[in-house]
Write an enzyme that holds these catalytic residues in place. Sequence first.
Site, PDB file in Angstrom:
ATOM      1  N   GLU A  55       0.824  -1.215   0.000  1.00 48.93           N
ATOM      2  CA  GLU A  55       0.000   0.000   0.000  1.00 48.93           C
ATOM      3  C   GLU A  55       0.855   1.261   0.000  1.00 48.93           C
ATOM      4  O   GLU A  55       0.580   2.208  -0.721  1.00 48.93           O
ATOM      5  CB  GLU A  55      -0.943   0.009   1.218  1.00 48.93           C
ATOM      6  CG  GLU A  55      -2.129  -0.922   1.085  1.00 48.93           C
ATOM      7  CD  GLU A  55      -1.789  -2.382   1.389  1.00 48.93           C
ATOM      8  OE1 GLU A  55      -0.662  -2.643   1.857  1.00 48.93           O
ATOM      9  OE2 GLU A  55      -2.643  -3.252   1.145  1.00 48.93           O
ATOM     10  N   HIS A 124      -9.893  -6.481   9.744  1.00 46.80           N
ATOM     11  CA  HIS A 124     -10.574  -6.303   8.464  1.00 46.80           C
ATOM     12  C   HIS A 124     -11.968  -5.712   8.680  1.00 46.80           C
ATOM     13  O   HIS A 124     -12.855  -5.863   7.859  1.00 46.80           O
ATOM     14  CB  HIS A 124     -10.718  -7.644   7.730  1.00 46.80           C
ATOM     15  CG  HIS A 124      -9.426  -8.196   7.228  1.00 46.80           C
ATOM     16  ND1 HIS A 124      -8.430  -8.669   8.059  1.00 46.80           N
ATOM     17  CD2 HIS A 124      -8.948  -8.331   5.953  1.00 46.80           C
ATOM     18  CE1 HIS A 124      -7.410  -9.087   7.336  1.00 46.80           C
ATOM     19  NE2 HIS A 124      -7.688  -8.884   6.041  1.00 46.80           N
TER      20      HIS A 124
END
Lengths: 318, 406
Positions: A55, A124
């Site tokens: 990322e 998550h």
Amino acid sequence: MIEALNEALREEMERDERVIVLGEDVGVLGGIYRVTKGLLELFGPERVIDTPISEEGFVGASIGAALTGLRPVVEIMYADFLANCMNQIVNFASKIHYMTAGRLKVPIVVRAMVGHGRGHGGDHSQVPMTWFLNIPGLKIVSPATPKDAKGLLKSSIRDDAPVLFFEPYILYRVKGPVPEGEYTIPLGKADTKRKGDDITIVAISAMVPRALEAAEKLSQEGIEAEVIDPMTISPMDWDAIISSVKRTNRLVVVEYSPKSWGVGAEIAARVMEEAFDYLDAPVARVAAPDVPIPVSPALGKLTVPTAEDVIKAVKSIV
Amino acid sequence: MVKEIILPRLDIDMDKGMVVEWAKKEGDEVKEGELIATIMSEKVTYELHSPATGTLYKIIVQPNVEVPVGQIIAIIKEPEDRAEDLDEAVRRAEESLAGVVEVRAEAKAEAVAEAKPAEAKVEAAPTGRIKISPLARRLAREYGIDITKVKGTGPGGRIVKEDILRAVEEMKARPPPAPEAVEVIQLTGIRKISAERLAQSFKTAPHAFLRMDVDMSNIVRFRNVLEKEIGVRPSYNTLLIKAVAKALRKHPNLNATLEGEDKVRLLKDVNICLAVATEEGLVTPVVHHADEKSIAEIESDVRRLVEKAREGRLEADDLKGGTFTITNLGMFGVDAFMAIINPPQAAILAVGRIADRVVVVDGRMEIRPVATLTLSFDHRIVDGAPAAQFLAYVKELLEEPARLLI
């Protein structure tokens, strides 16, 4: 909503060749939830780029690309992974425009999917918009309907500021009308999703449908709630909230981030500063508890506010 | 000598206090300087010591009864004291206490009466703090609602918007309480007549007003001169009547009355009414033919009329035929005032007090006795300019009083 988002991307890429899409599995797979489906075929690998699992790397690359004049739309998959590229967003994307005295702009959109509510586990399931809410220079957007998703994403792409675009997983499969043809929805403007005179409910992102459900049930008991969806969380449309509260004299804020230091806290504080003399009851907050989200679906469910929670909060102050 | 213990002044602004506790009982022996009671003002507590050696003969004021400073709170008996002196002292002390305590009881009854409606409605929070929403507080302020008298229906008894709006409705529905009268006085006789006539005059006669300051230096001296001549010192009212009567001769349009709606009748006689305050009300006896009378004659009329008025012996003739009125409130310290015309006359002259004022004479400031005259006139009968000429002439006569003799 997935289709609406896909349409927004496709239309913007057609309209402006500077718009590119990059992220993990956005190309060949078309995104893990198919938001970028078909874009590779239409626009080719130069504009639809599958990236490694890094990322910080590909968000940094997007910022660089934006500085050269492109308008990248980056997909982060789970919003939790924003932590991996937070440095790029907080210290570079949000600052460059200011630190170059306005000479450089970073017109990127970082799309991030909020997984909360599906038993995806503590890493998550976070709703991390609050992580970024006190970073001036960022815009933070989160839609609650397919129509809003499309109109807001198009506006985000066209906006010259870096935009964090939070897509609620639990609304991905929700169907809803989307206008034919070209339209956009301006950033920084709230949408009053339901009119009412007895109480104002400000609902954030995936909490909007639950607030509306609560409002319908309350209506049967004679309580008419106004439901405001800010859509853009930063900059917040304070006028919409303050003017509504001045009329209804009561406010409930519904979000699904942890309650402490959340969106509700800021809204409550602002309303007290600007409309204290109009409040007939304390501001109530409905939010997730201050706990990591359990992986057990049964327990996880308890951490997402429901329409019943909203009704209870409304009744506590009406 | 019977020793009385009084409630002492413990601090400079103390005006009342109470006994907290008596250290001795009646009949107990006390030594001079021994603790006899604990007393307190609003601010301090104080130990009171016996002023004498003897026995505590009588406790006049029981603990926790508030009494004024100086109240006798106990009597000490010294060995040589006689029983009747002691009893007399007790009687006087109890009598003075009775007055104080009775007043307090009344005050308390009033306070209770006032508090009752509130008590019925307030659900007092245990802390005494009023729970009220910010909105309700603001509305209460805007509508002038006393929040201590509003019952809250919100969570935990919080006063909310609805409660204030309900109180506003109730307030509107309730007529405002009339100011409470101490006494109702029936208007009769003179009071009733003057009420009717004054109302009629003020409603029908369009009043206009002119005001002039008059330097009274000469008239003050003139009175002393006259005293030598006629034996009595004429009153200012006498001299005013004389001056006004003379001025009316010269300006007959103020010595007039309105006939119907379109005729002004100029009157032959100059009969001056003098307003006199009596216990029965205001009367206006008349000095008839004042323009033809000497100052001595007017003075004698005035004395006679004022005396009769005060004694309520005025006869019909004394009150009839007035053509102009003078009213003087100088003796009450009034500087100037506007009077209501005495109908059906054309005008009235209101005279203020004579007071030393700074006036400019030949470009220099001087202190002179000055009076302010205010003429009220019926504008239907006479216009401003002739009325002003009349007033100016009165002023001239008073400032050069020798002209009154001609």
